[in-house]
Write a protein that holds these residues in place. Structure first.
Motif, short mmCIF file in Angstrom:
data_model
loop_
_atom_site.label_atom_id
_atom_site.label_comp_id
_atom_site.label_asym_id
_atom_site.label_seq_id
_atom_site.Cartn_x
_atom_site.Cartn_y
_atom_site.Cartn_z
N UNK A 1 0.72 -1.30 0.12
CA UNK A 1 0.17 -0.05 -0.20
C UNK A 1 0.99 1.31 -0.10
N UNK A 2 0.52 2.35 -0.69
CA UNK A 2 1.39 3.26 -0.67
C UNK A 2 1.28 4.13 0.65
N UNK A 3 2.37 4.82 0.87
CA UNK A 3 2.41 5.69 2.16
C UNK A 3 2.79 7.09 1.86
N UNK A 4 2.29 7.95 2.99
CA UNK A 4 2.34 9.30 2.67
C UNK A 4 3.74 9.89 2.44
N UNK A 5 3.88 10.80 2.03
CA UNK A 5 5.25 11.48 1.69
C UNK A 5 5.62 12.14 3.22
N UNK A 6 6.96 11.79 3.47
CA UNK A 6 7.44 12.25 4.81
C UNK A 6 7.30 13.87 4.70
N UNK A 7 6.97 14.64 5.89
CA UNK A 7 6.80 15.97 5.95
C UNK A 7 8.42 16.45 5.71
N UNK A 8 8.49 17.86 5.07
CA UNK A 8 9.72 18.35 5.04
C UNK A 8 10.31 18.95 6.44
N UNK A 9 11.49 18.77 6.69
CA UNK A 9 12.23 19.23 7.89
C UNK A 9 11.80 20.57 8.24
N UNK A 10 11.78 20.68 9.56
CA UNK A 10 11.50 22.20 10.20
C UNK A 10 12.65 23.05 10.08
N UNK A 11 13.62 22.55 8.99
CA UNK A 11 14.51 23.81 9.05
C UNK A 11 14.50 24.88 8.11
N UNK A 12 13.20 24.82 7.57
CA UNK A 12 12.83 26.08 6.49
C UNK A 12 12.25 27.14 7.32
N UNK A 13 12.21 28.30 6.67
CA UNK A 13 11.77 29.49 7.28
C UNK A 13 10.13 29.16 7.72
N UNK A 14 9.66 29.32 8.70
CA UNK A 14 8.24 29.13 8.94
C UNK A 14 7.08 29.85 7.99
N UNK A 15 7.47 30.94 7.56
CA UNK A 15 6.45 31.49 6.44
C UNK A 15 6.49 30.82 5.04
N UNK A 16 7.39 29.96 4.96
CA UNK A 16 7.53 29.30 3.60
C UNK A 16 6.66 28.23 3.53
N UNK A 17 6.28 27.51 4.75
CA UNK A 17 5.66 26.43 4.76
C UNK A 17 4.22 26.43 4.88
#
Length: 304
Positions: A40-56
């Motif tokens: 069964x397909x799995x969800x894509x892992x979330x991007x690490x929180x190293x990015x600036x919060x406004x970008x996410x």
């Protein structure tokens, strides 16, 4: 003599306990080898929180959250938005050239909206029954070592491809509100199997047309769809930049010449193929490739 007797008693008790455990242990269900199954397909892992919060940002597809990464314009130019769909099985900020584009196209007047890509077709799972593993003699396995593994049924593969396409269409449909902050033209930049999905979706008119399509090493692992990729690409009436690198997937390299030939034969308007001299796993090629993308997008946007 007493120590020897005690040692024998200890060994006997250990063996007795082992046998009792083996007798009471639950038996493992036997696996089948008659036909392959898809994990069964799995969800894509979330991007690490190293990015600036406004970008996410987040979008919701079938009640599941997925990340959308947004970077605004930089400088005075405000041409529009570049929608980035990275290669399958990655993330919205998968390391490599696409992440480089996401961070560096903004100065040319393009906001960047990077989507979470769909998952690839899961690998086939061929299980061997436990009784066969311990069997003595030869030819005890259902799948012989010198024979190819059975292929996943075509209908099962097609159903999963439809799920991927549905995921992409739903993702793109949710960009209207966020993209409204960046009026202007729309670039659609994509790579590998994600590029093949988008080529078919656009050629079959199952999604809104971008102003410019940029595909990088497009291919499909489905042989029939890969062979039809050049014809589908030649049908498009929007400007297309088709980038091929030497380290592209063999299935992409296989159709590169045909993609160019059919586009010329069908007089596909504003089609251009760019053959890179350097591999795209080489950072020295990234800036040159980005310059090609920015130049093509600027010319096509100004021409309309």
């Amino acid at each position: 003599m007493g120590r020897f007797f005690l040692s024998l008693c200890g060994l006997y008790l250990s063996l007795l306990a082992f046998n009792l455990h083996a007798a009471t242990a639950p038996s493992q269900p036997e696996a089948t080898t008659n036909s392959p199954t898809l994990n069964p397909p799995t969800l894509n892992p979330p991007t690490s929180r190293y990015l600036p919060e406004p970008e996410i940002k987040q979008i919701s597809i079938d009640n599941q959250p997925y990340e959308l990464l947004v970077r605004p314009w930089e400088g005075k130019k405000k041409r529009g938005a570049s929608i980035i769909l990275p290669a399958t099985n990655g993330s919205a900020d998968a390391p490599g050239f696409m992440a480089f584009v996401r961070r560096n196209i903004n100065a040319a007047g393009w906001a960047s909206l990077s989507l979470t890509p769909p998952r690839e077709l899961p690998a086939s799972n061929f299980a061997t029954a436990a009784t066969e593993i311990a069997a003595a003699g030869t030819a005890q396995l259902s799948i012989l070592a010198n024979k190819p593994s059975p292929k996943v049924p075509a209908e099962q593969r097609r159903q999963y491809q439809l799920q991927q396409e549905d995921f992409v269409v739903k993702s793109l449909s949710q960009l209207e509100k966020i993209g409204a902050e960046y009026p202007g033209k729309r670039l659609l930049i994509t790579a590998d199997q994600s590029a093949a999905l988008l080529i078919y979706l656009i050629s079959e008119q199952r999604m809104a047309l971008p102003d410019v399509l940029i595909v990088i090493n497009p291919y499909s692992e489905d042989d029939a769809r890969n062979q039809g990729l050049a014809a589908a690409l030649a049908k498009l009436t929007i400007p297309v930049l088709d980038i091929q690198s030497p380290d592209g997937h063999p299935a992409s390299l296989q159709t590169a010449a045909q993609r160019q030939t059919l586009a010329v034969t069908h007089a596909t308007p504003n089609y251009r193929q760019s053959l890179l001299a350097l591999n795209l796993d080489n950072e020295s090629a990234w800036q040159q490739c980005l310059t090609t993308i920015k130049g093509f997008a600027a010319r096509m946007s100004a021409a309309e």
